[in-house]
Design a protein around this motif. Sequence first.
Motif, PDB file in Angstrom:
ATOM      1  N   HIS A   1       0.838  -1.187   0.000  1.00 43.99           N
ATOM      2  CA  HIS A   1       0.000   0.000   0.000  1.00 43.99           C
ATOM      3  C   HIS A   1       0.879   1.245   0.000  1.00 43.99           C
ATOM      4  O   HIS A   1       1.875   1.313   0.727  1.00 43.99           O
ATOM      5  CB  HIS A   1      -0.912   0.017   1.232  1.00 43.99           C
ATOM      6  CG  HIS A   1      -1.892  -1.116   1.287  1.00 43.99           C
ATOM      7  ND1 HIS A   1      -3.129  -1.059   0.693  1.00 43.99           N
ATOM      8  CD2 HIS A   1      -1.791  -2.352   1.840  1.00 43.99           C
ATOM      9  CE1 HIS A   1      -3.765  -2.202   0.888  1.00 43.99           C
ATOM     10  NE2 HIS A   1      -2.974  -3.005   1.582  1.00 43.99           N
TER      11      HIS A   1
ATOM     12  N   ASP B   1      -2.031   4.863   2.959  1.00 46.97           N
ATOM     13  CA  ASP B   1      -2.129   4.028   4.154  1.00 46.97           C
ATOM     14  C   ASP B   1      -2.251   4.889   5.410  1.00 46.97           C
ATOM     15  O   ASP B   1      -3.056   4.596   6.304  1.00 46.97           O
ATOM     16  CB  ASP B   1      -0.906   3.117   4.252  1.00 46.97           C
ATOM     17  CG  ASP B   1      -0.961   2.193   5.449  1.00 46.97           C
ATOM     18  OD1 ASP B   1      -1.756   1.235   5.423  1.00 46.97           O
ATOM     19  OD2 ASP B   1      -0.213   2.436   6.423  1.00 46.97           O
TER      20      ASP B   1
ATOM     21  N   LYS C   1      -3.417   7.951   5.536  1.00 50.59           N
ATOM     22  CA  LYS C   1      -4.760   8.560   5.509  1.00 50.59           C
ATOM     23  C   LYS C   1      -5.809   7.589   6.058  1.00 50.59           C
ATOM     24  O   LYS C   1      -6.686   7.967   6.843  1.00 50.59           O
ATOM     25  CB  LYS C   1      -5.132   8.955   4.077  1.00 50.59           C
ATOM     26  CG  LYS C   1      -4.513  10.243   3.584  1.00 50.59           C
ATOM     27  CD  LYS C   1      -5.069  10.565   2.201  1.00 50.59           C
ATOM     28  CE  LYS C   1      -4.654  11.942   1.732  1.00 50.59           C
ATOM     29  NZ  LYS C   1      -5.247  12.289   0.430  1.00 50.59           N
ATOM     30  N   LYS C   2      -5.703   6.341   5.629  1.00 46.54           N
ATOM     31  CA  LYS C   2      -6.678   5.344   6.060  1.00 46.54           C
ATOM     32  C   LYS C   2      -6.586   5.108   7.554  1.00 46.54           C
ATOM     33  O   LYS C   2      -7.609   5.001   8.248  1.00 46.54           O
ATOM     34  CB  LYS C   2      -6.442   4.045   5.297  1.00 46.54           C
ATOM     35  CG  LYS C   2      -7.467   2.961   5.598  1.00 46.54           C
ATOM     36  CD  LYS C   2      -7.232   1.732   4.737  1.00 46.54           C
ATOM     37  CE  LYS C   2      -8.274   0.652   5.022  1.00 46.54           C
ATOM     38  NZ  LYS C   2      -8.065  -0.553   4.168  1.00 46.54           N
ATOM     39  N   ARG C   3      -5.369   5.044   8.084  1.00 51.66           N
ATOM     40  CA  ARG C   3      -5.186   4.743   9.509  1.00 51.66           C
ATOM     41  C   ARG C   3      -5.715   5.860  10.403  1.00 51.66           C
ATOM     42  O   ARG C   3      -6.148   5.602  11.520  1.00 51.66           O
ATOM     43  CB  ARG C   3      -3.719   4.456   9.811  1.00 51.66           C
ATOM     44  CG  ARG C   3      -3.254   3.098   9.301  1.00 51.66           C
ATOM     45  CD  ARG C   3      -1.873   2.706   9.790  1.00 51.66           C
ATOM     46  NE  ARG C   3      -0.831   3.602   9.319  1.00 51.66           N
ATOM     47  CZ  ARG C   3      -0.209   4.514  10.048  1.00 51.66           C
ATOM     48  NH1 ARG C   3      -0.518   4.667  11.332  1.00 51.66           N
ATOM     49  NH2 ARG C   3       0.727   5.283   9.541  1.00 51.66           N
TER      50      ARG C   3
ATOM     51  N   SER D   1     -10.805  10.219   5.430  1.00 48.43           N
ATOM     52  CA  SER D   1     -12.006  10.454   4.617  1.00 48.43           C
ATOM     53  C   SER D   1     -13.219  10.831   5.457  1.00 48.43           C
ATOM     54  O   SER D   1     -14.128  11.523   4.986  1.00 48.43           O
ATOM     55  CB  SER D   1     -12.328   9.216   3.768  1.00 48.43           C
ATOM     56  OG  SER D   1     -12.564   8.094   4.592  1.00 48.43           O
TER      57      SER D   1
END
Length: 219
Positions: free
Chosen positions: A108, A113, A115-117, A121
């Motif tokens: 990833h 990665d 941002k997701k952790r 969003s």
Amino acid sequence: MYLTRLTLLDHPDLRAIVQQLGDAYREHQMLWRLFDPAPDAGRDFLYRRDVHLGRPRYFILSRRPPVNPLGLWRIDPPKPFAPKLQAGQKLAFLLRANPVVRRSRERHDVVMDCKKRIGWSSMPAEQRPALPKLIRVSGLRWLQRQARDHGFRFRPAQVRVDGYRQHRTRRGSRAIHFSTLDFTGILSVTDPELFRKALLQGIGPAKAFGCGLLLVRRL
């Protein structure tokens, strides 16, 4: 090994050629033509692209000196590349890399990665960390891991992280996606043999698409 600088020459089809070079896979194919064809040869070169006077320019590290069968390039005389290294040596460096982290055996992009952790969003816009800061933090974290594995260290304050880009290309019916970050700064050699291997073999994935070449110079 040879280190060579190439610059695209004037050509009646210059615009079309530059457009092809804008696609990572086509760029890779065009650069491969700079070397004598061998049916069973694998890729034995690393490269980095920049722009000089509005047109593509390349630095290529290769086992064989490049040739110019199509007459498209100004090829500076290849320089033998056999660095002399010692522990504690300080070097200025440039690196364009594809920084990734493995999650569940998949790679990833470190920025996505991160941002997701942190739940980027779903965060209210006013609570999100500034994107340049997020890029810098995730990029430096990746570079620290590479430093431990490849025989060097650096001070974060002496490294700039920028140029984040997402790339999309195709190889036939296969879609290829990767991201790049640019690192610029000063490092110190801790293990000359490991670091020499990093110089010759590159750092990180996507080496076929202009990533991983570590360019250094003495201070």
